[in-house]
Every structure is written in C-alpha cells, then in structure tokens.
Design a protein around this motif. Sequence first.
Motif, PDB file in Angstrom:
ATOM      1  N   ALA A  72       0.827  -1.207   0.000  1.00  0.00           N
ATOM      2  CA  ALA A  72       0.000   0.000   0.000  1.00  0.00           C
ATOM      3  C   ALA A  72       0.861   1.256   0.000  1.00  0.00           C
ATOM      4  CB  ALA A  72      -0.939   0.007   1.202  1.00  0.00           C
ATOM      5  N   VAL A  73       1.886   1.298   0.864  1.00  0.00           N
ATOM      6  CA  VAL A  73       2.766   2.469   0.939  1.00  0.00           C
ATOM      7  C   VAL A  73       3.542   2.637  -0.359  1.00  0.00           C
ATOM      8  CG1 VAL A  73       4.720   3.497   2.157  1.00  0.00           C
ATOM      9  CG2 VAL A  73       2.950   2.273   3.439  1.00  0.00           C
ATOM     10  N   SER A  74       4.053   1.537  -0.907  1.00  0.00           N
ATOM     11  CA  SER A  74       4.822   1.599  -2.154  1.00  0.00           C
ATOM     12  C   SER A  74       3.968   2.119  -3.303  1.00  0.00           C
ATOM     13  CB  SER A  74       5.366   0.212  -2.507  1.00  0.00           C
ATOM     14  OG  SER A  74       6.207  -0.278  -1.496  1.00  0.00           O
ATOM     15  N   PHE A  75       2.716   1.647  -3.361  1.00  0.00           N
ATOM     16  CA  PHE A  75       1.835   2.072  -4.452  1.00  0.00           C
ATOM     17  C   PHE A  75       1.466   3.545  -4.315  1.00  0.00           C
ATOM     18  CE2 PHE A  75      -2.483   2.889  -5.987  1.00  0.00           C
ATOM     19  CZ  PHE A  75      -2.299   2.615  -7.333  1.00  0.00           C
ATOM     20  N   VAL A  76       1.117   3.976  -3.113  1.00  0.00           N
ATOM     21  CA  VAL A  76       0.732   5.381  -2.923  1.00  0.00           C
ATOM     22  C   VAL A  76       1.901   6.307  -3.253  1.00  0.00           C
ATOM     23  CG1 VAL A  76       0.112   7.108  -1.189  1.00  0.00           C
ATOM     24  CG2 VAL A  76      -1.101   4.919  -1.265  1.00  0.00           C
ATOM     25  N   ALA A  77       3.105   5.951  -2.778  1.00  0.00           N
ATOM     26  CA  ALA A  77       4.281   6.772  -3.075  1.00  0.00           C
ATOM     27  C   ALA A  77       4.537   6.830  -4.581  1.00  0.00           C
ATOM     28  CB  ALA A  77       5.497   6.206  -2.350  1.00  0.00           C
ATOM     29  N   ALA A  78       4.401   5.695  -5.244  1.00  0.00           N
ATOM     30  CA  ALA A  78       4.630   5.641  -6.692  1.00  0.00           C
ATOM     31  C   ALA A  78       3.558   6.409  -7.454  1.00  0.00           C
ATOM     32  CB  ALA A  78       4.662   4.181  -7.145  1.00  0.00           C
ATOM     33  N   ALA A  79       2.299   6.217  -7.053  1.00  0.00           N
ATOM     34  CA  ALA A  79       1.196   6.871  -7.757  1.00  0.00           C
ATOM     35  C   ALA A  79       1.311   8.390  -7.666  1.00  0.00           C
ATOM     36  CB  ALA A  79      -0.138   6.403  -7.176  1.00  0.00           C
ATOM     37  N   GLY A  80       1.740   8.889  -6.504  1.00  0.00           N
ATOM     38  CA  GLY A  80       1.911  10.333  -6.374  1.00  0.00           C
ATOM     39  C   GLY A  80       2.992  10.858  -7.294  1.00  0.00           C
ATOM     40  N   PHE A  81       4.091  10.127  -7.424  1.00  0.00           N
ATOM     41  CA  PHE A  81       5.199  10.583  -8.269  1.00  0.00           C
ATOM     42  C   PHE A  81       4.869  10.452  -9.755  1.00  0.00           C
ATOM     43  CE2 PHE A  81       9.429  11.063  -9.946  1.00  0.00           C
ATOM     44  CZ  PHE A  81      10.057  11.896  -9.030  1.00  0.00           C
ATOM     45  N   VAL A  82       3.980   9.529 -10.095  1.00  0.00           N
ATOM     46  CA  VAL A  82       3.583   9.364 -11.499  1.00  0.00           C
ATOM     47  C   VAL A  82       2.848  10.599 -12.013  1.00  0.00           C
ATOM     48  CG1 VAL A  82       1.949   8.115 -12.974  1.00  0.00           C
ATOM     49  CG2 VAL A  82       3.555   6.845 -11.545  1.00  0.00           C
ATOM     50  N   LEU A  83       2.114  11.287 -11.135  1.00  0.00           N
ATOM     51  CA  LEU A  83       1.314  12.443 -11.546  1.00  0.00           C
ATOM     52  C   LEU A  83       2.225  13.643 -11.791  1.00  0.00           C
ATOM     53  CD1 LEU A  83      -1.633  12.038  -9.021  1.00  0.00           C
ATOM     54  CD2 LEU A  83      -1.486  11.222 -11.380  1.00  0.00           C
ATOM     55  N   THR A  84       2.582  13.842 -13.035  1.00  0.00           N
ATOM     56  CA  THR A  84       3.502  14.916 -13.438  1.00  0.00           C
ATOM     57  C   THR A  84       2.924  16.285 -13.123  1.00  0.00           C
ATOM     58  OG1 THR A  84       4.185  13.470 -15.242  1.00  0.00           O
ATOM     59  CG2 THR A  84       4.866  15.761 -15.384  1.00  0.00           C
ATOM     60  N   SER A  85       3.804  17.249 -12.906  1.00  0.00           N
ATOM     61  CA  SER A  85       3.367  18.613 -12.619  1.00  0.00           C
ATOM     62  C   SER A  85       2.788  19.260 -13.875  1.00  0.00           C
ATOM     63  CB  SER A  85       4.532  19.459 -12.093  1.00  0.00           C
ATOM     64  OG  SER A  85       4.137  20.802 -11.967  1.00  0.00           O
ATOM     65  N   THR A  86       1.466  19.413 -13.904  1.00  0.00           N
ATOM     66  CA  THR A  86       0.804  20.063 -15.035  1.00  0.00           C
ATOM     67  C   THR A  86       1.291  21.499 -15.190  1.00  0.00           C
ATOM     68  OG1 THR A  86      -1.172  18.704 -14.690  1.00  0.00           O
ATOM     69  CG2 THR A  86      -1.435  20.701 -16.003  1.00  0.00           C
ATOM     70  N   ALA A  87       1.442  22.191 -14.066  1.00  0.00           N
ATOM     71  CA  ALA A  87       1.845  23.596 -14.126  1.00  0.00           C
ATOM     72  C   ALA A  87       3.227  23.749 -14.749  1.00  0.00           C
ATOM     73  CB  ALA A  87       1.826  24.190 -12.714  1.00  0.00           C
TER      74      ALA A  87
END
Length: 609
Positions: free
Chosen positions: A117-132
């Motif tokens: 769960a921790v590995s997935f959440v950490a990875a999923a957050g980093f996958v979301l590139t900075s749109t700005a």
Amino acid sequence: MATEAAGSDLVHVVALLAAGVVAVPIFKRLGLGSILGYLAAGLVIGPFGLGLFSDPEAILHVAELGVVMFLFIIGLEMEPSRLWGMRREIFGLGMLQVGVCALLLTCIGLATGFPVAVSFVAAAGFVLTSTAIVMQLLEERGDMASPKGQRMISILLLEDLAIVPLLALVAFLAPGGADMSWAERLIDVGIGLASIAGLVLAGRYLLNPLFRILAESRAREVMTAAALLVVLGSALAMELGGLSMAMGAFLAGVLLSESTFRHQLEADIEPFRGVLLGLFFLAVGMSLDLTVVWANWMTVAAYVVAYMVVKGLGIYLVARFLKSGHREALERAVVMAQGGEFAFVLYSSALAVGIIDGQANAMLTAIIIISMVLTPLAIVVLRRITPADEQTLEGVDVADGLTGSVLVIGFGRFGQIASQPLLLRGIDVSIIDNDVEMIHAAADFGFKVYYGDGTRLDILRAAGAGKARAVLICVDKAEVSVRIAEQMKAEFPLVPVLARAYDRGNAMALIRAGVDYQMRETFESALLFGESTLRHLGAEEEEAAEVIADVRRRDAERLELQIAGGIKAGRGLMKGNMPVPTPLTQPKRPGQALNEEAAIVLGKPATAK
C-alpha cells in the motif's frame, strides 16, 4: 486585541505578496521559472526558514483552489470535439505511460522493504507529473500546438483525470478499507456518477442561460462572481460526490468551452487563478520539512534519483514503443520525470486514512518538491548534451536540379501568401524549406516543396538560384535571411533578390547586403489597418490614402538616414520601428494627416542600443 490580530494577519499577507514579488522575477531571470521561485520563497518565509508562518497546511488548504482554477482554465481550452479527437492519445498513450511508470515505481518501494500500500501510494503520487511546470515549459518554447506538445498535453490530461480513481484506491487500501461491503462501494460509485451527471446536465442546460441573463444586467462584478460560483460550485459538487475538486472544475471548463461567454469567463478567473496558484506553490515550499530532510537526506536523495531515473526510463520506453523518435522520447522523459502538485493531495489523503504517517508524508513531499526543482536544470543539461534535431527525409525530395523561374526560400505563412500571385499567373515556382513537418503538411494541400537549407551555397546552386529570374527570401529568422542575401549577392549578383524583413533592424541589414527589395512583414498590413481606422473615424478615402502615403514617405526617409548614418534600430515598444528625428512639416491643409501629438510621436528619437 482585535487590532493586534488584524495587524498580524496583515503582516502575513504582506509577507506572502513580498516573497512572491521578490523571488519570481529573480528565478525567471535565471531561467528557472516562476514555480521554482514560489517554492523557494515559501521555503524562506516558512516555519523552516524565517518562521513567519507556523501552519502552512492552513494556507495550502485555501491555495488548492489555485489548482482548481488552473484546471478550469485548461478545461476552457479543451472543447469536447478536441478532446474526442485526442481520445487515442489520452486513453492510449496516457494510460500506458501512467500504468508502466506506476508499476516500475511501485517495484522500487517493494524492493526497499515497504508494504504494498505504501509503495503504491508513493509511486502513484510521483507518477502524476506537474501540469503547471510542463504546461509552462511548452508555452515558453512554443510547443503547445506541435504534435509532440499535444501528446504531452494528452498525457497530462489523463494524469489529471487519474487523481479520481487514485483517491478511491487510497480509500480502499486504507486500514479497514477492504472491509467495506459491496453495497457501500456501489453507493459510493453511484454518488460519484450522479455528481458527474448532475454537473454535465447543469453545464449543458443551465449555465449558458444564466450567463445570458447576467450579461444583460451589465454588472461586471456580478459576472465575475458568477464565474467564481461556477468554478467553486462545480468543485464542491465533485467533492461532495467523493471525487476530485479539480475534476469538477475541469468538467465545468470543458462544458463551457463552446459557450459564447468563454473568453469573458477566462478573463474573470485568470487573476484569481494566478494569485491562488502562486499561493499554492508558496504553501508547498513552506511545507518542506527541512528537519526531516536533513535527518534523512541520504534516503531522500536516493529516492529522488531513483524515482526520476526510473520514471524517465518508463516514459522513454513507452514513447519508443509507440513509434516516437529518439529525440522526442528523450525530451518527454526529461520534461515529465518529476512529480506533480496532485501528489500533495494524494499524500494528504493517504495520511488522513492512515496509510502513511507524518514523517513519510514529509519525506514524500520533499521528494516531489526536489524533483520539481531539478526539472529545469535537467532540461538545460539535456539541451547541452544532445545534438540539434535530426529530421528524417523519408518521403521528402531534396532540392537538386530545380529550374523554376522564381525560387522561394521558406514556405511558412509569409512564403505561402507571397507565392500565390505567382502561381495564379502560371509562373514556374520552385520552393525549398528545411522544415520536414511543414513540407509534409504542404503536400497535403497540393504544394510541392523541396527540402533544402537556403544558407548553404551548394543548395542554392542545386535549387537553381543562379538561373532564376528572381529569388524570394521568405524565412522567418532575421539572421538567416541576411545570410542567404549575402550568399546570393556574392555568388549570383545579377539575380534579383526580394526579401522578407522581420523588423526595421533586419530591413537595414538586408539593404546593406544588397537586396533589390525588402519589406517588413508587418509594415504594409499595419498601414492598411491605420488607413481603415482613419476611414472609420470619418476621413475621406482620398484623405486617408494621402496620410498613409505621407507616413510611408517619412518612414522611407528615416530608413535612408539611419542607413547613411549607421544608426541602429531601436528596441523599444515598436521593436525597431520607432523613427529617428527628421524634419516634420505641418499638413498643407487642416485635417490632412497628423495632428501635433502624432507629429511628436513620429519625431520621437529611438534609443540606440
């Protein structure tokens, strides 16, 4: 006591504004972008800097509205038809990149001993590139409308939409989340779908009539309030439905993208969006817990490098798998290798439901922020170490042995228009350009354009420049046009050369190079515009034409004086079109042309640089 509290609040407001006003221009001057300026300013004034703020979370909660408004503005630019046309890139390329990168980054967490769960959440957050960050980079480089830019935007859209299912997964992965009954899950899904359906119906049938009624009242402040109501109301509707506020704002923007009030809405929201988005990044900078980073700096540094390298590798592999060129794939990997602002939302949700603790949240937030800081630096390194773009000439004919009566060099917007009268008269025209994408696009419209670099003497010979009755230089870069003109006049002095000039300085350089005719690309169109304005203001057609002829004559005289005197063209408001002092005669009859104020403007000296 009330006065002291108000004074304290005012100090905070002044500190926020001053931090942004000071830091952003400095960082933009250094080429690092405004976002990094806000982040650095937030770090300086935050609890781990000067300590002017002790609770950045409160500011961050309000400043998240900046991201909401940013997504609304993006939605306004995305008409439903355009979104439908990009569906393959959004749901094909976007989903593949997000899936591959999420899997690879999750494996990093598992390999270093963290739970699933921790590995997935950490990875999923980093996958979301900075749109700005990415949108700003694309805009600064003029790549928003290019094919590679459109592909990046498609991926960003998918990642922005992915925050919704990711937040749902966070709730499911939370301790006790898996114990939810199927009925509860179906109810949650139903509420979310109902929120989306309600927003779509309201946007389709209520918003346009509402704005029409408000527009008839002619109360500007009410229109502004209504624009804010639409954005915040749609965000609230999605949040109440268990979805993302940003998702609601984006949908509202898309639904209003074809509205007649679209530009008014964008103008009303833009100031709030800019200020709140800046406040968001200030709050993010304040949230960087330097105590945690310093205590775990080796871990943070290792994860920043690992996440950026592995995510970049995943982006590159996906791009190459889908037949993108090496240069485009590498550039996309570097530009999109950082984490983004939605990671903070995801990590906050994971912290609230107990998947991660406060220290893990601080470390993950630091990893995201540091990756955002490194992105502009990585792009600078990429430009230094990679060679210039290599274009494939597959399906393109190279200029060789051309025999046209007129040779046109450059087939952009100027060259296309300039060649039309020649083609209509049946004149044999040869066209060369060094932009392969433009050559392919011209072929779709029936134009035969050959590949060739007009600055090379061998290419000019192969393109028939020595035998042509005239050569038209229509390229859009000032220095390139001068080089071509110099080559032509040195090697083929008897061939007439007509050139497009970018501005006054370019025109003077072309004249010195010996061209037979030059025309500033905006000069004649601006004169026609001015002449039409005079006629709309009541001037007779003959009178307006006489005024324009006088302006044209004065400009020619000033140009001759500048060339003769070696005066440089100014770089002021008019980009080199400001004149130097010349004797100004009064109009021969009242109302003929220029009043005193206009005469003063035309006689104002330019600052030579």
